[in-house]
Write a protein that holds these residues in place. Structure first.
Motif, PDB file in Angstrom:
ATOM      1  N   THR A 154       3.765  -0.922  -6.155  1.00  0.00           N
ATOM      2  CA  THR A 154       2.977   0.028  -5.392  1.00  0.00           C
ATOM      3  C   THR A 154       2.192  -0.702  -4.311  1.00  0.00           C
ATOM      4  N   PRO A 155       1.915  -0.034  -3.200  1.00  0.00           N
ATOM      5  CA  PRO A 155       1.012  -0.638  -2.212  1.00  0.00           C
ATOM      6  C   PRO A 155      -0.387  -0.824  -2.794  1.00  0.00           C
ATOM      7  N   ASP A 156      -1.107  -1.794  -2.261  1.00  0.00           N
ATOM      8  CA  ASP A 156      -2.486  -2.000  -2.698  1.00  0.00           C
ATOM      9  C   ASP A 156      -3.424  -0.967  -2.095  1.00  0.00           C
ATOM     10  N   THR A 157      -3.055  -0.431  -0.928  1.00  0.00           N
ATOM     11  CA  THR A 157      -3.886   0.564  -0.249  1.00  0.00           C
ATOM     12  C   THR A 157      -3.007   1.682   0.289  1.00  0.00           C
ATOM     13  N   ALA A 158      -3.575   2.870   0.408  1.00  0.00           N
ATOM     14  CA  ALA A 158      -2.817   4.040   0.871  1.00  0.00           C
ATOM     15  C   ALA A 158      -2.953   4.205   2.383  1.00  0.00           C
TER      16      ALA A 158
END
Length: 345
Positions: free
Chosen positions: A30-34
């Motif tokens: 998953t990405p660390d930030t959206a």
């Protein structure tokens, strides 16, 4: 003078000095930030894996760096924002995988030489950080647990690749085991059936049929020998038998296609459109290939495909949650881990 206390102390000291066994749960990532920068970092790592995109040649590098990484992060960031866990500032996949790790650790707490951790194949926490943490806690044996029921080279195998890369840099390597795929394991099929029956009992409508949607892959990968499609078929057939359904009541589809190549069919989105146009008004969708809810289930299925179905005449749509860290879901993980730890604990 009683000898019980010294003996008990000696036994406790002996147990505490035993080498530990590590269990590392691994999910996709998953990405660390959206936001666009966070998604760009994640996509670069994911799409640079030759297990995911097999042809990493010049043409792909031009497409990846010149087009995909310039445009796609902005649109995917908006999708992540729809499902983001704002309280923890992380994706639901990370929240759920952590919970799975915590609950497995609690379930194995009576075995004081077993240590549980979790990691992501892409993004953070990395597999390297997970292995390093287990070794630092005294683990000389590690069980890697790819949380993919159905095997494919682009999921299960790439977890093994990364684990082996990490171990290749170590002089003192821990002994390694890897759990096998569990696509028709009795505990897994039973957990899926229970989750479906439990969810359907909460609905204000009765679905006319259920769609089992699995993540897709290019057809060429299967043509080259990947067993993924056959595993998905086996899961669906086992689930039909358990639920007493036939092929008209429990359909198999594939989602999340990417690019212009032919992918495994039937496609989930096209099936949603077709069913609605044929007069089906009430459906439920289950995603048996995902061990935890993520972008592909919470946004692509529960939102995007729900909209496709309703736009074409469908009326009622329900996305059945993944097994996640539910009691049936944890039964599957615990059963799988304890089976593969035999001889170590």
């Amino acid at each position: 003078m009683s000898t019980i206390a010294p003996i008990a102390a000696a036994r406790s000291a002996s147990r505490s000095s035993l080498p530990r066994v590590g269990v590392l749960l691994v999910n996709l990532g998953t990405p660390d930030t959206a936001d666009a920068p966070g998604v760009r970092v994640y996509l670069r790592e994911f799409l640079s894996d030759a297990r995911v995109i097999e042809d990493q040649g010049l043409v792909w590098q031009l497409v990846l760096n010149g087009i995909i990484l310039r445009r796609r992060p902005r649109t995917k960031a908006l999708d992540y924002q729809k499902i983001w866990n704002n309280e923890r500032n992380e994706s639901p996949l990370k929240t759920i995988t952590r919970a799975q790790g915590d609950k497995l650790a609690a379930a194995l707490s009576d075995r004081d030489h077993v240590v549980v951790d979790w990691a992501m194949r892409y993004g953070n926490p990395s597999i390297k950080s997970g292995i390093d943490a287990l070794i630092a806690k005294g683990c000389d044996r590690i069980l890697a647990v790819p949380l993919y029921p159905q095997y494919s080279a682009s999921t299960s195998a790439t977890v093994c690749d990364e684990v082996f890369r990490v171990l290749a840099r170590l002089r003192a390597q821990p002994t390694l085991r890897v759990t096998p795929p569990y696509y028709q394991d009795e505990a897994y099929i039973e957990a899926l059936a229970i989750s479906i029956e439990t969810h359907l009992a909460t609905l204000p409508f009765e679905p006319e049929l259920i769609v089992a949607s699995f993540h897709g892959m290019p057809k060429s990968y299967v043509d080259k020998g990947d067993p993924y499609q056959s595993h998905c078929v086996a899961t669906t057939e086992a689930l039909r038998r358990r639920l007493g359904m036939d092929v008209t009541k429990l359909l198999l589809t594939f989602q999340s296609r990417f690019g212009n190549d032919e992918w495994l069919q039937p496609y989930t989105d096209k099936t949603m459109e077709r069913l609605a146009k044929e007069g089906v008004r009430r459906i439920a969708v289950v995603t048996p290939g995902f061990s935890a809810d993520c972008l592909e289930t919470l946004e692509e299925i529960a939102q995007e495909n729900a909209e496709i179905f309703k736009h074409n005449g469908g009326e009622q749509f329900s996305a059945i949650p993944c097994l996640n860290d539910s009691d049936p879901g944890m039964d599957v993980i615990r059963t799988l881990v304890l089976r593969e730890l035999q001889g170590w604990i």
